[in-house]
Scaffold this motif. Sequence first.
Motif, PDB file in Angstrom:
ATOM      1  N   LYS A 162       0.878  -1.170   0.000  1.00 49.02           N
ATOM      2  CA  LYS A 162       0.000   0.000   0.000  1.00 49.02           C
ATOM      3  C   LYS A 162       0.909   1.211   0.000  1.00 49.02           C
ATOM      4  CE  LYS A 162      -3.970   2.084   2.187  1.00 49.02           C
ATOM      5  NZ  LYS A 162      -4.656   2.357   0.971  1.00 49.02           N
ATOM      6  N   THR A 166       2.327   4.941   0.313  1.00 53.25           N
ATOM      7  CA  THR A 166       2.065   6.041   1.239  1.00 53.25           C
ATOM      8  C   THR A 166       1.746   7.286   0.434  1.00 53.25           C
ATOM      9  OG1 THR A 166       4.399   6.617   1.319  1.00 53.25           O
ATOM     10  CG2 THR A 166       3.585   5.102   3.008  1.00 53.25           C
ATOM     11  N   ALA A 207       6.348   2.411   0.669  1.00 53.10           N
ATOM     12  CA  ALA A 207       5.094   1.688   0.817  1.00 53.10           C
ATOM     13  C   ALA A 207       5.142   0.818   2.066  1.00 53.10           C
ATOM     14  CB  ALA A 207       4.858   0.815  -0.408  1.00 53.10           C
ATOM     15  N   ILE A 230       1.645  -5.195   2.964  1.00 51.30           N
ATOM     16  CA  ILE A 230       0.354  -5.661   3.452  1.00 51.30           C
ATOM     17  C   ILE A 230       0.319  -7.188   3.546  1.00 51.30           C
ATOM     18  CG2 ILE A 230      -2.149  -5.653   2.992  1.00 51.30           C
ATOM     19  CD1 ILE A 230      -0.950  -2.893   3.727  1.00 51.30           C
ATOM     20  N   GLU A 267      -0.910  -2.301 -10.380  1.00 53.33           N
ATOM     21  CA  GLU A 267      -1.875  -1.664  -9.491  1.00 53.33           C
ATOM     22  C   GLU A 267      -3.176  -2.442  -9.520  1.00 53.33           C
ATOM     23  OE1 GLU A 267      -2.212   2.439 -10.587  1.00 53.33           O
ATOM     24  OE2 GLU A 267      -0.101   2.841 -10.187  1.00 53.33           O
ATOM     25  N   LYS A 326      -7.221  -2.806  -7.362  1.00 58.00           N
ATOM     26  CA  LYS A 326      -8.168  -2.275  -6.386  1.00 58.00           C
ATOM     27  C   LYS A 326      -8.856  -3.453  -5.726  1.00 58.00           C
ATOM     28  CE  LYS A 326      -9.287   2.258  -8.149  1.00 58.00           C
ATOM     29  NZ  LYS A 326     -10.339   3.200  -8.468  1.00 58.00           N
ATOM     30  N   GLU A 349      -9.797  -0.086  -1.747  1.00 61.18           N
ATOM     31  CA  GLU A 349      -8.423   0.359  -1.510  1.00 61.18           C
ATOM     32  C   GLU A 349      -7.572   0.069  -2.738  1.00 61.18           C
ATOM     33  OE1 GLU A 349      -7.098   1.768   1.306  1.00 61.18           O
ATOM     34  OE2 GLU A 349      -9.031   1.768   2.315  1.00 61.18           O
ATOM     35  N   GLU A 350      -6.518   0.859  -2.931  1.00 58.25           N
ATOM     36  CA  GLU A 350      -5.594   0.640  -4.041  1.00 58.25           C
ATOM     37  C   GLU A 350      -4.291   0.035  -3.511  1.00 58.25           C
ATOM     38  OE1 GLU A 350      -4.956   3.957  -6.588  1.00 58.25           O
ATOM     39  OE2 GLU A 350      -7.095   4.369  -6.790  1.00 58.25           O
ATOM     40  N   TYR A 351      -3.847  -1.025  -4.173  1.00 54.69           N
ATOM     41  CA  TYR A 351      -2.626  -1.719  -3.790  1.00 54.69           C
ATOM     42  C   TYR A 351      -1.737  -1.874  -5.015  1.00 54.69           C
ATOM     43  CZ  TYR A 351      -5.458  -3.012   0.251  1.00 54.69           C
ATOM     44  OH  TYR A 351      -6.253  -2.977   1.360  1.00 54.69           O
TER      45      TYR A 351
END
Length: 95
Positions: free
Chosen positions: A13, A15, A38, A41, A73, A75, A79-81
Amino acid sequence: MKLKPLADRVVLKMTEAEETTKSGIILTASAKEKPSIAEVIEVGPGGLCDGKEIVMTVKKGDKVITSKYSGTEVKCGGEEYVVVRQSDILAIVED
């Protein structure tokens, strides 16, 4: 929904980029660079990848620096990861 990375992949994730500089200058959205720090996660199990044994050295909760344009990338749950290979992680940030 939960992301579980495979092999040597890591879910990150990113920052948020700083909106002001240390001297107090406020940056516009176009002046901000893509952040490269980042939080980890989830971490894949490692194992054999391309015939080489991969030992995962990062762990959940680590702060890391990644290559600027690495990863995919995604979603998940609003949330975006970013999913990257462990080799795209340049360093672990220690406080």
